[in-house]
Design a protein around this motif. Sequence first.
Motif, PDB file in Angstrom:
ATOM      1  N   LEU A  36      20.470 -34.943 112.524  1.00 51.28           N
ATOM      2  CA  LEU A  36      19.889 -36.291 112.589  1.00 51.28           C
ATOM      3  C   LEU A  36      20.917 -37.199 112.771  1.00 51.28           C
ATOM      4  CD1 LEU A  36      17.764 -38.468 111.452  1.00 51.28           C
ATOM      5  CD2 LEU A  36      18.665 -38.212 109.287  1.00 51.28           C
ATOM      6  N   SER A  37      22.100 -36.989 112.501  1.00 49.45           N
ATOM      7  CA  SER A  37      23.224 -38.120 112.966  1.00 49.45           C
ATOM      8  C   SER A  37      23.465 -37.935 114.545  1.00 49.45           C
ATOM      9  CB  SER A  37      24.616 -37.472 112.165  1.00 49.45           C
ATOM     10  OG  SER A  37      25.561 -38.213 112.720  1.00 49.45           O
ATOM     11  N   ALA A  52      19.028 -45.894 117.588  1.00 47.49           N
ATOM     12  CA  ALA A  52      18.062 -46.399 116.890  1.00 47.49           C
ATOM     13  C   ALA A  52      18.487 -47.525 115.693  1.00 47.49           C
ATOM     14  CB  ALA A  52      17.092 -45.207 115.946  1.00 47.49           C
ATOM     15  N   THR A  53      17.712 -48.444 115.669  1.00 46.34           N
ATOM     16  CA  THR A  53      18.156 -49.776 114.624  1.00 46.34           C
ATOM     17  C   THR A  53      17.050 -49.575 113.346  1.00 46.34           C
ATOM     18  OG1 THR A  53      16.776 -51.259 115.914  1.00 46.34           O
ATOM     19  CG2 THR A  53      19.157 -51.116 116.589  1.00 46.34           C
ATOM     20  N   VAL A  54      16.398 -49.056 113.424  1.00 49.07           N
ATOM     21  CA  VAL A  54      15.194 -48.881 112.480  1.00 49.07           C
ATOM     22  C   VAL A  54      14.991 -47.375 112.123  1.00 49.07           C
ATOM     23  CG1 VAL A  54      12.882 -49.412 111.425  1.00 49.07           C
ATOM     24  CG2 VAL A  54      14.088 -51.171 112.754  1.00 49.07           C
ATOM     25  N   LEU A  55      14.998 -47.058 110.734  1.00 47.13           N
ATOM     26  CA  LEU A  55      14.430 -45.653 110.671  1.00 47.13           C
ATOM     27  C   LEU A  55      13.017 -45.550 109.675  1.00 47.13           C
ATOM     28  CD1 LEU A  55      15.222 -42.383 110.579  1.00 47.13           C
ATOM     29  CD2 LEU A  55      16.503 -43.053 108.622  1.00 47.13           C
ATOM     30  N   LEU A  56      12.229 -44.811 109.792  1.00 42.25           N
ATOM     31  CA  LEU A  56      11.174 -44.512 109.142  1.00 42.25           C
ATOM     32  C   LEU A  56      11.212 -43.167 108.695  1.00 42.25           C
ATOM     33  CD1 LEU A  56       8.471 -45.112 107.506  1.00 42.25           C
ATOM     34  CD2 LEU A  56       7.403 -44.503 109.499  1.00 42.25           C
ATOM     35  N   SER A  57      11.461 -43.124 107.285  1.00 42.44           N
ATOM     36  CA  SER A  57      11.677 -41.590 106.661  1.00 42.44           C
ATOM     37  C   SER A  57      10.854 -41.413 105.510  1.00 42.44           C
ATOM     38  CB  SER A  57      13.284 -41.497 106.399  1.00 42.44           C
ATOM     39  OG  SER A  57      13.498 -40.283 105.456  1.00 42.44           O
ATOM     40  N   LEU A  58      10.365 -40.205 105.326  1.00 39.59           N
ATOM     41  CA  LEU A  58       9.846 -39.858 104.105  1.00 39.59           C
ATOM     42  C   LEU A  58      10.771 -40.028 103.008  1.00 39.59           C
ATOM     43  CD1 LEU A  58       7.882 -36.421 104.757  1.00 39.59           C
ATOM     44  CD2 LEU A  58       6.934 -38.470 104.270  1.00 39.59           C
ATOM     45  N   GLU A  59      10.452 -40.410 101.735  1.00 33.95           N
ATOM     46  CA  GLU A  59      11.466 -40.504 100.726  1.00 33.95           C
ATOM     47  C   GLU A  59      12.301 -39.460 100.348  1.00 33.95           C
ATOM     48  OE1 GLU A  59       8.679 -43.785  98.134  1.00 33.95           O
ATOM     49  OE2 GLU A  59       8.506 -41.713  97.743  1.00 33.95           O
ATOM     50  N   GLY A 105      16.540 -39.187 100.659  1.00 31.41           N
ATOM     51  CA  GLY A 105      17.338 -38.765  99.557  1.00 31.41           C
ATOM     52  C   GLY A 105      18.148 -37.401  99.909  1.00 31.41           C
ATOM     53  N   ASP A 106      17.567 -36.575 100.447  1.00 31.53           N
ATOM     54  CA  ASP A 106      18.363 -35.176 100.738  1.00 31.53           C
ATOM     55  C   ASP A 106      19.066 -35.248 102.099  1.00 31.53           C
ATOM     56  OD1 ASP A 106      16.739 -34.137  98.957  1.00 31.53           O
ATOM     57  OD2 ASP A 106      15.324 -33.287  99.805  1.00 31.53           O
ATOM     58  N   VAL A 107      18.785 -35.903 102.868  1.00 27.32           N
ATOM     59  CA  VAL A 107      19.448 -35.868 104.390  1.00 27.32           C
ATOM     60  C   VAL A 107      20.014 -37.289 104.943  1.00 27.32           C
ATOM     61  CG1 VAL A 107      19.373 -34.997 106.606  1.00 27.32           C
ATOM     62  CG2 VAL A 107      18.133 -33.823 104.951  1.00 27.32           C
ATOM     63  N   ALA A 108      19.032 -38.347 105.132  1.00 30.80           N
ATOM     64  CA  ALA A 108      19.262 -39.382 105.990  1.00 30.80           C
ATOM     65  C   ALA A 108      20.242 -40.368 105.081  1.00 30.80           C
ATOM     66  CB  ALA A 108      18.145 -40.217 106.178  1.00 30.80           C
ATOM     67  N   ARG A 109      20.054 -40.391 103.818  1.00 32.24           N
ATOM     68  CA  ARG A 109      21.017 -41.429 103.223  1.00 32.24           C
ATOM     69  C   ARG A 109      22.496 -40.971 103.196  1.00 32.24           C
ATOM     70  NH1 ARG A 109      20.052 -41.437  96.822  1.00 32.24           N
ATOM     71  NH2 ARG A 109      20.316 -39.107  96.938  1.00 32.24           N
ATOM     72  N   GLU A 110      22.834 -39.952 103.720  1.00 27.16           N
ATOM     73  CA  GLU A 110      24.403 -39.315 103.993  1.00 27.16           C
ATOM     74  C   GLU A 110      24.562 -39.931 105.278  1.00 27.16           C
ATOM     75  OE1 GLU A 110      26.973 -35.416 104.496  1.00 27.16           O
ATOM     76  OE2 GLU A 110      25.332 -35.502 103.182  1.00 27.16           O
ATOM     77  N   VAL A 111      23.627 -39.840 106.395  1.00 29.40           N
ATOM     78  CA  VAL A 111      23.632 -40.168 107.689  1.00 29.40           C
ATOM     79  C   VAL A 111      23.758 -41.780 108.176  1.00 29.40           C
ATOM     80  CG1 VAL A 111      22.643 -39.829 109.974  1.00 29.40           C
ATOM     81  CG2 VAL A 111      22.947 -37.900 108.301  1.00 29.40           C
ATOM     82  N   VAL A 112      22.775 -42.367 107.704  1.00 30.16           N
ATOM     83  CA  VAL A 112      22.589 -43.769 107.905  1.00 30.16           C
ATOM     84  C   VAL A 112      23.767 -44.637 108.192  1.00 30.16           C
ATOM     85  CG1 VAL A 112      21.316 -45.904 107.331  1.00 30.16           C
ATOM     86  CG2 VAL A 112      20.107 -43.706 107.463  1.00 30.16           C
ATOM     87  N   PRO A 113      24.712 -44.655 107.035  1.00 32.82           N
ATOM     88  CA  PRO A 113      25.666 -45.664 107.231  1.00 32.82           C
ATOM     89  C   PRO A 113      26.578 -45.562 108.431  1.00 32.82           C
ATOM     90  CG  PRO A 113      25.631 -44.774 105.081  1.00 32.82           C
ATOM     91  CD  PRO A 113      24.606 -43.959 105.876  1.00 32.82           C
ATOM     92  N   ASP A 114      26.975 -44.475 108.951  1.00 31.37           N
ATOM     93  CA  ASP A 114      27.556 -44.407 110.352  1.00 31.37           C
ATOM     94  C   ASP A 114      26.753 -44.433 111.590  1.00 31.37           C
ATOM     95  OD1 ASP A 114      29.825 -43.423 108.754  1.00 31.37           O
ATOM     96  OD2 ASP A 114      29.263 -41.375 108.469  1.00 31.37           O
TER      97      ASP A 114
END
Length: 551
Positions: A114-115, A123-130, A134-143
Amino acid sequence: MSAYDDRPWLGRYGDQPADYEIEFPDALAMFRAGVERDPDGVALQYFDGSVSRRELDELSDALAVGLLASGFSAGDRLAVYVQNVPQFVIAMVATWKAGGVMVSINPMSRTRELSYLLKDSGATVLLSLESLYGDVAREVVPDTDVRLVLTTSELDFQTRDDERLFAGTVRQRHEGTEDLLEFAGRYRGQFPPPVDLGPDDVAFLTYTSGTTGVPKGAMNTHRNVVFTAQAYRDWVHAGRDGPIFGVAPLFHITGLIGHIAVSLLVPAPLVLAYRFEPQVVLDALLEHRPTFTIGAITALNALLDAPGFTRDHFSSFTSVYSGGAAISPTAEKAFRDATGIQVHVAYGLTETTSPMTLTPFGSPSPVDPTSGALSVGTPTPNTVVRIQDDDGQDLPLGEVGEIVAEGPQVVAGYWGKPEETAANLPGGALRSGDVGFMDPDGWVYIVDRKKDMINASGYKVWPREVEDVLAEHPAVREAAVVGVPDAKRGETVKAYVSLRAGTEVTPEELIAHCKERMAAYKYPRQVEIIDELPKTVTGKILRRELRDQVP
């Protein structure tokens, strides 16, 4: 003159013209025409919930207004990281209304994958399943460059929570994110300003599987999307007779075109069932009575093998196509015997925005008498398919070489990768990496992937031919063949096989089965029986994973 220069059959199915006019300048205009034709018709069916075309238009309007208000602008990318849910389609249309590019992401992608995809696409906007956030994207998005995260739930748009799919699923709100429907609800009733899209603008980025090197973002243009949607409607009969069932993942090019795009064009209802679970799919087929689907033969076979399957499950279908994975004559016959329906074949890649060849609706694919391969069809209209050698020279009809395609479905290139574009798309023609041949009547046959060829004592062995022979054995459910190191032959042939329920066979018996039917250099010297073959989410068998297991 090339052997391919004068082909009267090129691009002609039945009484349709070879010069095929593309009806709409962009995919958004295609969508709007469908809304105008049938505003109150069902656009999306999701279990017991449905979204009409008018509602899809209003929801995507509101989301587009919200995106623009949040700083999204023409050319920006919105990444979609969800399963087969209505929100996928809402986000796609809204992205186009905001002048942007949708990025489809495999929901099985983990942190590293994903990173890479978010960073590569910008991408500047992400649509994700909740749950995925929680499991994956939360860790990735800040970078990454993502500055707006919209989350959504598989529980939305339906009320009958299926325990087979949603057991234990609860709503999860995450700090720093917006709920998709709440976000769009703040702008309900508003309209985005007119958007200037053209046929050569990118509609979405679809990432290749990355089997050789890192994944590349294929730039599927609006022209690509409209053309292939028309091909599905006109030559595959998709949606003509009723609902389309989304058996393929929507993030994949088959789902994007063979499900979403053609449903917007016809227009026809698109039936979604979250993800592929055979029992859930069988129930949905009886409940919603779809008339068309396209998916990998492995997925179709899984339905036939599921407990409780009957011929009635497919009785509503008028058109079923297989794509995304090779199909053997044995598998084609087994499907016809089980359902009473002829499964047709489509062949294409991410870079051809789904089909480059199609079996004409109503006609079975021929089987090559020499190789035993089932044809993947003839070139779609306006499409030139050639067979070329390693130097890019056309080979005579009947000779084996790399399949190369030119036409309005071929992508403009790879996102941010000019060198890869030049290498794989020289002059706008796609070098597919697949090896095959064409007969004098225009039927195309795939031999195998170029990189999967086995060199045994100097002889070429194509895995698919061995796999097709193994599939003829009544105990074999699936087979995959790879080359493995051998002290005497350099490489030798090894087969991995899964068996049908309730059957037994020994490796020695399978070797003997092949030895009786193949040249001495081709038959497998090793057979390993395993429970399941590794596959992609679209059902394509992963030979590379099997090769990696060899010490």
